[in-house]
Design an enzyme around this catalytic site. Structure first.
Site, PDB file in Angstrom:
ATOM      1  N   CYS A   1       0.865  -1.173   0.000  1.00  0.00           N
ATOM      2  CA  CYS A   1       0.000   0.000   0.000  1.00  0.00           C
ATOM      3  C   CYS A   1       0.903   1.224   0.000  1.00  0.00           C
ATOM      4  CB  CYS A   1      -0.953  -0.024   1.190  1.00  0.00           C
ATOM      5  SG  CYS A   1      -0.133  -0.119   2.794  1.00  0.00           S
TER       6      CYS A   1
ATOM      7  N   HIS B   1      40.277   3.110  15.990  1.00  0.00           N
ATOM      8  CA  HIS B   1      41.466   3.196  15.123  1.00  0.00           C
ATOM      9  C   HIS B   1      42.283   4.422  15.565  1.00  0.00           C
ATOM     10  CE1 HIS B   1      43.956   3.747  11.549  1.00  0.00           C
ATOM     11  NE2 HIS B   1      43.626   2.521  11.169  1.00  0.00           N
TER      12      HIS B   1
END
Length: 610
Positions: free
Chosen positions: A27, A531
């Site tokens: 729909c 990192h």
């Protein structure tokens, strides 16, 4: 494949695989699956996926609420699961009568709703432009636009005949031809002598007759396909089916169906005329509840039935401005809340609400705060009552949100209707805004938010800062993989100290030999990469010291790595340290607690994953 290929594959996997899919439709905002076994679907995984608002079990369907980009997701799901428009499957799933009825209504109406809305908007625009004096209703451009807008309503039996035939697994072109026969000009509104009876009926712009006639045609097609030889049945079967079903339909079924349609219209208008304001209160107040259970299509069908017969519909009009009360409430919450996670959810929710897509607002903001949802239903009831007071009705179909207003323009007085619509829009928005602005409180925000703490009510997990330093957005990091989010979403920190601590209780899943980066998996499943610096891999572990090894389980705050900050900078390396959630796709959003350039201490809340 399209841009939602990965999402489509994940959806297919978590509804139990393509073999578990009986049929699929969509729909305006939802994928609507019929599944063989709904117990094979993983509700929780689907709800947590980026790109999915929620999952519903309703009307015998498994509904995955996507939002306004559902057509693109639907297309990619169909391609990935190899679902085609002509796919035929045996429906093994048992459904109750109510579920079957709702499933049938959805299958017939939903494929054409967008087209009905598009043509309705064109009719509304044509009325406005004519009212403004840009051209008159006698001009060719008006006649052309009006013909385009009217076409889908005039030839509605053709559209519905095709949809109905597809839904019940018969040749859809037989359904189309049944609808075309009913629209044939010389059969409509004239006396036709058939078998000694004079029939005078009109089937253009009707809904029920073609549906019932196609339902009769299905067993005829099945019978003739079984008894007619294969070499001739491809054309003999359609001929016999059309001959019998259309004749029977035109003489018997059609007139009865028209009587039923007229009775439905009369009943709706009778209820409305008893007390329009009370009717508006009831429909407006219940509209969002109907959306949640996925049965709002029933009111849409009633509206189309009335409009197709030339009768303005008051009932669906009551729901139009509920959208704006919802939008007003979420806008107020967005302004008032100090919860960063909630702000991230509420902002797109109220923006999409303006355009009629309210599922993000309902499921993401209001339902989790039941008091606000109840108040939204109360506000919607007031919006429905205001619609009744101003006498607004649906004269055609249209879009959603602000694009729904053209449906309410009376062709005989479009200017007056437009002014009334704008007044009710403002009333609805203001009611919703002030209800939430007065009643909403951030009850779940922790007391020490001022120290950088954030609420976890809307989140899955909080990631603490693994180091002390200054925040820097990832897009400012001079490394394309980090800056473009290829490795995940998050934030970068310029460290002021040389220690890295565990941001949560976790397991070390990766520890680089060069000691410059570490991967962690929280006990709740969040994967984080820390990192340290840019290109520091080239130092080959120099200036770094590790205190854990791969596979270790650590507690929040445990020391993981230390490094010589000054020595690394002296070597010419940047110390920008990205903190990334590498399994970003498993979450709705990644929200950072503080703005860029803010300072943060190790252990303070840094990121919440939603």
């Amino acid at each position: 494949m399209g841009k939602y290929e990965l999402l489509a594959k994940d959806i297919i996997k978590n509804v139990g695989g393509k073999d578990n899919i009986i049929s699929l439709s969509h729909c305006v905002t939802r994928l609507r699956f019929n599944l063989k076994d709904e117990s094979l679907a993983n509700d929780q995984v689907l709800k947590n996926m980026d790109g999915i608002i929620t999952v519903m079990h309703s009307a015998g369907q498994y509904q995955v609420v996507i939002g306004n980009h559902v057509p693109q997701v639907y297309e990619d799901v169909c391609k990935s699961a190899k679902i085609t428009s002509t796919s035929s499957v045996v429906k093994e799933k048992k459904m109750s009568f109510k579920e079957k009825a709702l499933d049938l209504i959805t299958g017939i109406m939903m494929p054409s709703i967008a087209l009905l809305c598009a043509c309705g908007m064109l009719k509304g625009l044509n009325s406005i432009l004519s009212y403004m004096g840009l051209y008159s209703n006698a001009d060719g451009i008006y006649v052309l636009f009006n013909a385009i807008g009217d076409s889908v309503f005039y030839f509605l039996p053709i559209v519905l005949g095709y949809n109905m035939a597809k839904k019940i697994d018969m040749n859809p072109f037989i359904g189309l031809m049944i609808g075309a026969s009913l629209c044939y000009p010389t059969l409509n509104g004239v006396d036709v002598n058939l078998f000694g009876y004079v029939i005078n009926a009109t089937y253009t712009s009707t809904l029920l007759p073609v549906i019932l006639i196609v339902a009769i045609a299905k067993p005829l097609e099945t019978f003739f396909n079984r008894v007619i030889p294969d070499m001739v049945k491809t054309f003999i079967t359609p001929m016999l089916v059309l001959l019998i079903s259309v004749s029977l339909g035109f003489v018997v079924i059609g007139p009865i169906a028209n009587m039923i349609s007229n009775a439905i219209t009369a009943t709706v208008l009778y209820v409305y005329q008893l007390n329009p304001v009370i009717a508006g209160l009831l429909v407006g107040g219940l509209w969002q509840v109907l959306i949640i259970f996925g049965v709002h299509i029933v009111l849409v069908v009633l509206c189309i039935t009335n409009i197709a017969s030339g009768t303005p519909d008051p009932i669906l009009a009551f729901t139009t401005f509920v959208t704006f009360t919802t939008t007003g409430m979420v806008f107020a919450i967005w302004l008032k809340t100090k919860d960063k996670a909630l702000k991230q959810i509420a902002l797109p929710a109220w923006i999409s609400g303006i355009f009629g897509v309210t599922e993000p607002a309902i499921y993401g903001v209001l339902l989790p705060r039941m008091k606000q949802f109840v108040l939204s239903c109360f506000s919607g009831a007031l919006a429905g009552a205001a619609t009744a007071i101003f006498g607004l009705k649906y004269h055609t179909m249209a879009g959603m949100g602000i694009f729904e207003i053209p449906a309410l323009l009376d062709p005989s007085q479009p200017g007056t209707s437009l002014v009334r619509c704008l007044i009710v829009t403002v009333i609805a928005f203001v009611i919703g805004f002030f209800v939430s602005f007065i009643t909403y409180k951030d009850e779940d925000i922790s007391a020490d938010e001022s120290q950088g703490q954030i609420s976890t009510k809307n989140g899955k997990e909080v990631i603490s800062s693994p180091m002390t330093g200054t925040l820097k957005s990832l897009d400012q990091v001079k490394d394309a993989a980090f800056a473009e989010g290829a490795l995940g979403k998050g934030i970068s920190i310029i460290p002021s100290e040389g220690n890295v601590i565990a941001p949560f209780d976790c397991t070390v899943i990766a520890l680089f030999p060069t000691k410059h980066a570490i991967g962690l998996l929280s006990d709740k499943g969040c994967e984080v990469l820390i990192h340290i610096g840019m290109d520091t891999v080239q130092l080959e572990g120099k200036y770094f010291e590790t205190y854990v090894k791969q596979g270790d389980k650590v507690k929040k705050g445990d020391l993981l790595i230390s490094f010589d900050k000054e020595a690394i900078v002296k070597e010419g390396y940047s110390l920008d340290t990205p903190i990334l959630v590498t399994n970003t796709k498993d979450y709705l959003d990644i929200v950072v607690a503080k703005d860029s350039n803010s300072s943060i201490n190790a252990g303070e809340d840094l990121i919440v994953v939603l």
